[in-house]
Design a protein around this motif. Structure first.
Motif, PDB file in Angstrom:
ATOM      1  N   LYS A 116      -4.608   6.233  -7.884  1.00 53.41           N
ATOM      2  CA  LYS A 116      -4.849   5.205  -6.856  1.00 53.41           C
ATOM      3  C   LYS A 116      -6.329   4.832  -6.819  1.00 53.41           C
ATOM      4  CE  LYS A 116      -2.960   7.265  -3.263  1.00 53.41           C
ATOM      5  NZ  LYS A 116      -2.120   8.409  -3.657  1.00 53.41           N
ATOM      6  N   ASN A 117      -7.184   5.858  -6.887  1.00 52.22           N
ATOM      7  CA  ASN A 117      -8.622   5.591  -6.859  1.00 52.22           C
ATOM      8  C   ASN A 117      -9.082   4.840  -8.106  1.00 52.22           C
ATOM      9  OD1 ASN A 117      -8.875   6.863  -4.394  1.00 52.22           O
ATOM     10  ND2 ASN A 117      -9.393   8.844  -5.281  1.00 52.22           N
ATOM     11  N   LEU A 118      -8.525   5.187  -9.244  1.00 55.80           N
ATOM     12  CA  LEU A 118      -8.873   4.479 -10.478  1.00 55.80           C
ATOM     13  C   LEU A 118      -8.420   3.024 -10.419  1.00 55.80           C
ATOM     14  CD1 LEU A 118      -8.064   7.220 -13.147  1.00 55.80           C
ATOM     15  CD2 LEU A 118     -10.332   6.319 -12.572  1.00 55.80           C
ATOM     16  N   ILE A 119      -7.268   2.767  -9.799  1.00 57.87           N
ATOM     17  CA  ILE A 119      -6.806   1.385  -9.641  1.00 57.87           C
ATOM     18  C   ILE A 119      -7.780   0.599  -8.768  1.00 57.87           C
ATOM     19  CG2 ILE A 119      -5.020  -0.066  -8.587  1.00 57.87           C
ATOM     20  CD1 ILE A 119      -2.977   2.058  -9.508  1.00 57.87           C
ATOM     21  N   ILE A 120      -8.267   1.219  -7.701  1.00 58.13           N
ATOM     22  CA  ILE A 120      -9.232   0.551  -6.827  1.00 58.13           C
ATOM     23  C   ILE A 120     -10.523   0.259  -7.589  1.00 58.13           C
ATOM     24  CG2 ILE A 120     -10.679   0.834  -4.779  1.00 58.13           C
ATOM     25  CD1 ILE A 120      -8.349   2.462  -3.547  1.00 58.13           C
ATOM     26  N   ILE A 121     -10.981   1.217  -8.394  1.00 59.46           N
ATOM     27  CA  ILE A 121     -12.180   0.998  -9.212  1.00 59.46           C
ATOM     28  C   ILE A 121     -11.937  -0.135 -10.203  1.00 59.46           C
ATOM     29  CG2 ILE A 121     -13.688   2.025 -10.967  1.00 59.46           C
ATOM     30  CD1 ILE A 121     -13.225   4.738  -9.505  1.00 59.46           C
ATOM     31  N   LEU A 122     -10.752  -0.141 -10.818  1.00 54.35           N
ATOM     32  CA  LEU A 122     -10.399  -1.224 -11.746  1.00 54.35           C
ATOM     33  C   LEU A 122     -10.437  -2.572 -11.038  1.00 54.35           C
ATOM     34  CD1 LEU A 122      -9.312  -2.127 -14.551  1.00 54.35           C
ATOM     35  CD2 LEU A 122      -7.007  -1.774 -13.635  1.00 54.35           C
ATOM     36  N   GLU A 123      -9.916  -2.639  -9.832  1.00 57.63           N
ATOM     37  CA  GLU A 123      -9.929  -3.887  -9.067  1.00 57.63           C
ATOM     38  C   GLU A 123     -11.357  -4.322  -8.760  1.00 57.63           C
ATOM     39  OE1 GLU A 123      -7.478  -2.981  -5.718  1.00 57.63           O
ATOM     40  OE2 GLU A 123      -5.599  -3.412  -6.769  1.00 57.63           O
ATOM     41  N   MET A 124     -12.236  -3.361  -8.476  1.00 58.04           N
ATOM     42  CA  MET A 124     -13.640  -3.690  -8.223  1.00 58.04           C
ATOM     43  C   MET A 124     -14.283  -4.321  -9.457  1.00 58.04           C
ATOM     44  SD  MET A 124     -14.740  -0.238  -6.122  1.00 58.04           S
ATOM     45  CE  MET A 124     -16.349  -0.792  -5.577  1.00 58.04           C
ATOM     46  N   ILE A 125     -14.007  -3.739 -10.631  1.00 58.67           N
ATOM     47  CA  ILE A 125     -14.595  -4.284 -11.857  1.00 58.67           C
ATOM     48  C   ILE A 125     -14.001  -5.658 -12.171  1.00 58.67           C
ATOM     49  CG2 ILE A 125     -15.234  -3.786 -14.250  1.00 58.67           C
ATOM     50  CD1 ILE A 125     -16.120  -1.644 -12.267  1.00 58.67           C
ATOM     51  N   LEU A 126     -12.701  -5.821 -11.898  1.00 53.79           N
ATOM     52  CA  LEU A 126     -12.076  -7.129 -12.087  1.00 53.79           C
ATOM     53  C   LEU A 126     -12.781  -8.192 -11.241  1.00 53.79           C
ATOM     54  CD1 LEU A 126      -8.284  -6.178 -12.109  1.00 53.79           C
ATOM     55  CD2 LEU A 126      -9.476  -7.372 -13.948  1.00 53.79           C
ATOM     56  N   LYS A 127     -13.096  -7.856 -10.003  1.00 46.67           N
ATOM     57  CA  LYS A 127     -13.805  -8.795  -9.132  1.00 46.67           C
ATOM     58  C   LYS A 127     -15.164  -9.161  -9.720  1.00 46.67           C
ATOM     59  CE  LYS A 127     -11.928  -7.031  -4.736  1.00 46.67           C
ATOM     60  NZ  LYS A 127     -12.312  -6.371  -3.478  1.00 46.67           N
ATOM     61  N   SER A 128     -15.895  -8.143 -10.184  1.00 46.85           N
ATOM     62  CA  SER A 128     -17.225  -8.387 -10.744  1.00 46.85           C
ATOM     63  C   SER A 128     -17.146  -9.269 -11.979  1.00 46.85           C
ATOM     64  CB  SER A 128     -17.891  -7.050 -11.080  1.00 46.85           C
ATOM     65  OG  SER A 128     -19.214  -7.249 -11.522  1.00 46.85           O
ATOM     66  N   VAL A 129     -16.197  -8.977 -12.869  1.00 47.36           N
ATOM     67  CA  VAL A 129     -16.030  -9.779 -14.082  1.00 47.36           C
ATOM     68  C   VAL A 129     -15.690 -11.221 -13.720  1.00 47.36           C
ATOM     69  CG1 VAL A 129     -14.586 -10.132 -16.119  1.00 47.36           C
ATOM     70  CG2 VAL A 129     -15.394  -7.839 -15.565  1.00 47.36           C
ATOM     71  N   CYS A 130     -14.758 -11.408 -12.805  1.00 48.99           N
ATOM     72  CA  CYS A 130     -14.356 -12.772 -12.423  1.00 48.99           C
ATOM     73  C   CYS A 130     -15.483 -13.508 -11.702  1.00 48.99           C
ATOM     74  CB  CYS A 130     -13.096 -12.728 -11.569  1.00 48.99           C
ATOM     75  SG  CYS A 130     -11.605 -12.369 -12.521  1.00 48.99           S
ATOM     76  N   PHE A 131     -16.293 -12.769 -10.953  1.00 51.15           N
ATOM     77  CA  PHE A 131     -17.464 -13.369 -10.313  1.00 51.15           C
ATOM     78  C   PHE A 131     -18.391 -13.951 -11.378  1.00 51.15           C
ATOM     79  CE2 PHE A 131     -21.807 -13.076  -8.673  1.00 51.15           C
ATOM     80  CZ  PHE A 131     -21.696 -13.720  -7.451  1.00 51.15           C
ATOM     81  N   ASN A 132     -18.615 -13.196 -12.452  1.00 48.81           N
ATOM     82  CA  ASN A 132     -19.481 -13.678 -13.526  1.00 48.81           C
ATOM     83  C   ASN A 132     -18.819 -14.781 -14.340  1.00 48.81           C
ATOM     84  OD1 ASN A 132     -21.844 -12.096 -13.101  1.00 48.81           O
ATOM     85  ND2 ASN A 132     -20.749 -10.308 -13.849  1.00 48.81           N
ATOM     86  N   ILE A 133     -17.501 -14.687 -14.528  1.00 51.13           N
ATOM     87  CA  ILE A 133     -16.775 -15.784 -15.189  1.00 51.13           C
ATOM     88  C   ILE A 133     -16.922 -17.075 -14.387  1.00 51.13           C
ATOM     89  CG2 ILE A 133     -14.462 -16.661 -15.711  1.00 51.13           C
ATOM     90  CD1 ILE A 133     -13.706 -13.823 -16.573  1.00 51.13           C
ATOM     91  N   ILE A 160       0.840  -1.202   0.000  1.00 51.67           N
ATOM     92  CA  ILE A 160       0.000   0.000   0.000  1.00 51.67           C
ATOM     93  C   ILE A 160       0.872   1.247   0.000  1.00 51.67           C
ATOM     94  CG2 ILE A 160      -1.652   1.348   1.351  1.00 51.67           C
ATOM     95  CD1 ILE A 160      -2.861  -1.324   2.302  1.00 51.67           C
ATOM     96  N   LEU A 161       1.919   1.252   0.825  1.00 58.75           N
ATOM     97  CA  LEU A 161       2.828   2.405   0.898  1.00 58.75           C
ATOM     98  C   LEU A 161       3.527   2.626  -0.439  1.00 58.75           C
ATOM     99  CD1 LEU A 161       4.095   4.606   2.649  1.00 58.75           C
ATOM    100  CD2 LEU A 161       5.842   2.937   3.358  1.00 58.75           C
TER     101      LEU A 161
END
Length: 537
Positions: free
Chosen positions: A147-164, A135-136
């Motif tokens: 940093k915030n965009l990376i967190i948003i990207l990670e959220m979408i990655l989770k959603s996509v993988c959940f559906n996969i 994190i540091l």
């Protein structure tokens, strides 16, 4: 009296009041370790593919592991650490396979410069310290917006993988989607990613996520013989019982088949509510109803349910340890104190149910309606879309799935009351007595919502200024859906004020600024703002 809708959701959210929804610093740190591990696994998967050594099962396991982080705020430290340990062995095996192949092929291996400092004997405190360092390092490398965009990207990655992960249950080969995920994860192993690239990846992933949801919806209706409007019992009957929670309809079907000739009642929980409207499940008399009123209420529901409980894939994972002996799972991730079901052998689960006390007497509760009749819905949507295109409907509002919060129910009750006669609401959750509100009860199953929206926007333009969307939940699927609609040029998007344990306020601010998301306040005020904006255009 004016209701204070601007009050934070966490003030009234039941799971927050129980202390189960807050993400601790240790969980945040461990999640960073999990993501870094997945990034490095992706790197070696790609190196192996360059040598012609593609391994589909490893790629699938990576996607499933990432999908398991959807409910990361429900994990304990030890449960998340066990996921990281699984990822470590996957990384170790993938890396060793690559190095051995290079050796036998007399090829100079390409090693990551900054390999993760995690080993078989790494302890939980050491893993947390490692996550804090990651994190540091990110704070030093990226500015606040990135940093915030990376967190948003990670959220979408989770959603996509959940559906996969859900599509894999249907036997679908999602190799191209997984390849896209792997390539995105590998980008973080190399150069710094700028904001423009992050925004591009976020948009592309959100569109992919929408496509996956449509695929799930089509497969669900095909595999389980379509759906129809159904009254679902929330009552309980005297006798032995099994509760099935999570997202896996196939596990529910197998359990119903295994218990159909046994005197045990089966109840659904959480996202399996919609199963009652699927025609295939209506064949089973032992499917008695749906237990629990609120999807967030798993701990209370599990505690008072007097039988065995089956956690299907990606169920809420904070199971508490006093349920030991009654909790079973078919999931890849097995929480501590939960018994793994192997090879679809439900014998131990059935035996545990027989040994439990069961319901001593039944309790009568009101039924609910789930599902819809396709022909009736198609007729209603045709009328609505025709009126909208003819300007008879001046503004069309879409309301998302039910977050089970009283304050939101109050908000939409007032919202519906204040509707003008020439305005219309299509709601996937809250209902109204008014003729200009059409409620489509989908049991909070988002893929079906996606299917209906596509049918609607084949008839009207999503870019019309007279359309407003209300997102009523703060999960990764909602964030993905919001960005997907924005990608398709939806003009007016509202989202409830999200508690910081679900979406960091700084991340939420980036969603607002980058995607022009408005926050719900008071129903009358929001309606006035929407109408005034439209009148000035």
């Amino acid at each position: 009296m004016v209701n204070n809708y601007n009050k934070h959701i966490e003030d009234v959210n039941e799971c927050t009041s129980r202390g189960t929804c807050s993400v601790s610093p240790s969980i945040a740190a461990l999640q960073e370790v999990a993501f870094l591990m997945l990034q490095q696994i992706s790197h070696y998967i790609l190196l192996l593919e360059q040598l012609g050594a593609r391994n589909e099962s490893v790629s699938n396991r990576l996607a499933i592991s990432l999908a398991s982080l959807v409910s990361v705020n429900e994990f304990s430290d030890t449960q998340l650490f066990s996921i990281i340990k699984n990822e470590y062995f996957l990384l170790k095996n993938t890396k060793e396979t690559y190095l051995n192949l290079c050796k036998t092929s007399n090829i100079l291996p390409k090693r990551l410069k900054n390999g993760i400092k995690f080993f078989e004997n790494t302890s939980l405190p050491q893993a947390i310290a490692l996550g804090e360092k990651i994190i540091l390092d990110r704070y030093k490398k990226y500015d606040n917006e990135q940093k915030n965009l990376i967190i948003i990207l990670e959220m979408i990655l989770k959603s996509v993988c959940f559906n996969i992960s859900n599509l894999l249950d249907f036997g679908e080969n999602e190799s191209s989607s997984i390849d896209f995920i792997i390539n995105i994860l590998d980008l973080f192993n190399h150069n710094k990613i700028n904001s423009q690239k992050l925004i591009q990846l976020i948009s592309e992933l959100s569109v992919l996520d929408g496509e996956l949801q449509l695929k799930i919806s089509e497969l669900l209706l095909d595999k389980f013989d379509g759906l129809s409007e159904t009254n679902v019992s929330h009552s309980t009957a005297k006798g032995k019982a099994i509760l099935v929670s999570g997202n896996n309809f196939f596990d529910l079907l197998k359990l119903l088949e295994a218990t159909k000739d046994i005197d045990i009642d089966v109840y659904t929980h959480s996202n399996l509510l919609i199963a009652h409207s699927l025609n295939k499940f209506k064949e089973f008399a032992n499917l008695k109803g749906h237990f629990g009123d609120k999807t967030e209420n798993c701990l209370i529901d599990f505690a008072i349910f007097p039988g065995a409980i089956l956690l299907t894939k990606n169920s809420v994972n904070n199971t508490e340890y006093y349920y030991r002996g009654r909790l079973f799972t078919t999931d890849y991730i097995v929480p501590q104190g939960v018994i793994k079901i192997e090879n679809n052998n439900f014998g131990p689960l059935i035996e545990a149910s027989k040994n439990a006390k069961g319901f001593m007497k039944g309790k009568i509760k009101p039924d609910s309606v789930v599902g819809y009749n396709f022909i009736d819905l198609e007729r209603d949507l045709d009328v609505i879309c025709t009126k909208f295109n003819n300007q008879q409907i001046k503004h069309l509002y879409f309301v998302g799935i039910d977050a089970h919060l009283e304050i939101q129910k109050e908000y939409f009750n007032d919202f519906f009351k204040e509707l003008n006669d020439d305005e219309f609401v299509i709601s996937f959750s809250y209902s109204s007595y008014k003729d200009n509100v059409l409620t489509i009860p989908v049991g909070n199953y988002t893929p079906v919502v996606s299917k209906i929206l596509v049918e609607i926007f084949n008839k009207i333009s999503i870019e019309d200024e007279r359309i407003t969307f209300f997102f009523t939940t703060c999960d990764v699927m909602s964030v993905s859906g919001l960005i997907m609609l924005k990608k398709h040029n939806a003009k007016s998007l509202y989202m409830v004020k999200c508690p910081p344990m679900l979406i960091n306020p700084s991340v939420y601010a980036t969603l607002q600024s980058k995607y022009n998301v408005k926050t719900t306040t008071v129903a009358t005020k929001d309606l006035d703002n929407i109408r005034n904006k439209k009148s000035t255009q």
